[in-house]
Structure formats: C-alpha cells, structure tokens
Design an enzyme around this catalytic site. Structure first.
Site, PDB file in Angstrom:
ATOM      1  CB  SER A  24      -0.580  -0.075   1.247  1.00 60.88           C
ATOM      2  OG  SER A  24      -1.312   1.138   1.763  1.00 60.88           O
ATOM      3  CE1 TYR A  76      -4.488  -1.723   5.069  1.00 62.31           C
ATOM      4  CE2 TYR A  76      -3.713   0.152   4.121  1.00 62.31           C
ATOM      5  CZ  TYR A  76      -4.305  -1.122   3.732  1.00 62.31           C
ATOM      6  OH  TYR A  76      -4.091  -1.286   2.373  1.00 62.31           O
TER       7      TYR A  76
END
Length: 261
Positions: A147, A160
């Site tokens: 990501s 995250y």
C-alpha cells in the site's frame, strides 16, 4: 522466447488469498486470462461460494477453499490439499487484508493486533506454507499487496500503516532469503482504488474524495483493472530479475507534493 510469451502464465497454478471479490478477484481474473489455473481462499463458505460464482460468470473455472490466513494449521492443510487436487503453487498473491479507520488513541490493542494479524502475520503464514513447494519446483513468484501506507502515514490508520510497512520489509526479506531458489518476491502497492472497501470515501461531496482527486496527478481514483497488468508482470517470467521491489500503482501520488493552495 518471444517477448510476449514471457508474460504468459500458461500452466501455472496461482493462489490469491481473499480472492473472491475486489482487488483479489481482479488479479485472479487477469491471471486466468494469462493462462493460469486460479485457486483462492476466503474466511467463510459464503464468500468462497460468491467467488466461485463470480469466476464462473467470467468464464473461469476457479478452485475455492475456506481457510483463515491467520491460522497456520488451516493454511498448511489448505496448501497440502491444493497441491493434491490442483498442483504445486507457482504464484502466490497475498491479498487478504482489512483496515480499521480509528484514531490511534481510540483504538484498542486488540483491534491493532487484529489488523497486524491479518495484514502482516497472514502473508508470513501463507508464504511459509507455499515456499517449500516452490523450492521443489525450482521457481516461484510471491506478490504481496502492499500500500502507499507502506511509505506514508495518515490519520486513523496506525495499525494498517504499521502492517503494510512491515509487509514491505517482509517482501524484501523473502527476496533476500529465497532468491537463491529462483523465487521472486515483490510487492504491489495500490494507490486509492475504487472498491467496496473505499465506497464510503468516494460518495459525492465527501471531502476525502475531492482530496484524493486533487492529490493524484492522474486526477482520478484507480480501478482494480489498473492493477491487473502490473500483477501479471510480477507473476510472469518477464520479471525474473525483479526481486524485493515494491511496484506502486498509485496514479503518481507518491511522486507529487500537491498543488499550492
């Protein structure tokens, strides 16, 4: 070998975790079009059935298994079953993941651990299960869905970002440790992609929607289809000397400081 044949996945078995919908389904569909046999897992039978139906509607005969990426015994059992019923896995896409958008001081340690467990421990567990078969075959491709949060921080995504930063380094370490066995491990780093997970952020008039479009040189959200060709490249012989790399497919966000106010 002709250059286009290097991108073929003919005869390969590809496992996509969490591959019943969204980014996982898009990548699995692309791999099938490139010639691979698709295997996927999900957390329950309902999602596996949903995935089988979606693949079938796309003309793809996929094999679905119920297993939890955080449970090592379940994953080891699933991989053994796949090897027996379909074949040794040539390509692994560690796609299964979650996000919890909670301010850090409001997030419980249990919530933090859950994100780390699925988004970081899960890829470790699944990669550990498939690497022996790849060593036996003399080749393998592992693609971890990283990501932009592997590189950047943002409000409400502490767990995250920590997990994806760790996944970036796990990617590099797998490349370092198993490159000698002709196994390439790379990361695919999506930017902001239009999926069911991001649907609430893309509602008309939502300030985050305007923010992302302004911060992206491409001036739009990405689509799962934008990830398909890069994912095929990383799974194919065309990337045999690419190892430990994170390929960001983000419309240019990481390269861009943004417009002057």
């Amino acid at each position: 070998m002709g250059i286009m044949k290097k991108f073929s996945l003919e005869g390969k078995v590809a496992l996509v975790t969490g591959g019943s919908y969204g980014i996982g389904f898009a990548i699995g569909s692309a791999y099938a079009e490139a010639g691979a046999t698709i295997v996927f897992n999900d957390i329950n039978q309902e999602l596996v059935d949903k995935g089988i139906k979606a693949y079938k509607e796309a003309g793809i005969n996929a094999f679905g298994y119920v297993s939890d990426v955080t449970k090592e015994d379940e994953i080891q059992s699933m991989v053994a079953k796949v090897e027996q019923e379909v074949g040794i896995i040539d390509i692994l896409v560690n796609n299964a993941g979650i996000i919890k958008r909670i301010p850090m001081i409001e997030m419980t340690a249990a919530e933090f651990r859950q994100v780390i467990d699925i988004d970081l421990n899960g890829p470790f567990i699944v990669a550990k299960a498939v690497i022996p078969g790849m060593i036996k075959k003399g080749h393998g491709k592992i693609i971890n869905i990283c990501s932009m949060m592997s590189e950047l921080g943002r409000e409400t995504v502490s767990a995250y970002a920590a997990a994806k930063g760790g996944l970036k380094m796990l990617t590099r370490n797998i490349a370092s440790e198993y490159g000698q066995f002709n196994i390439q491990c790379n990361g695919l780093g999506p930017g902001y992609i239009a999926t069911p997970q991001t649907a609430p952020l893309r509602e008309e008039g939502h300030p985050f929607n305007s923010f992302i479009i302004a911060k992206t040189p491409a001036a739009r959200w990405g689509t799962p289809e934008d990830l398909q060709s890069p994912a095929v490249f990383l799974a194919s012989e065309a990337s045999d000397f690419v190892n430990g790399h994170i390929l960001y497919v983000d419309g240019g966000i990481l390269a861009y400081i943004g417009k002057q106010p």
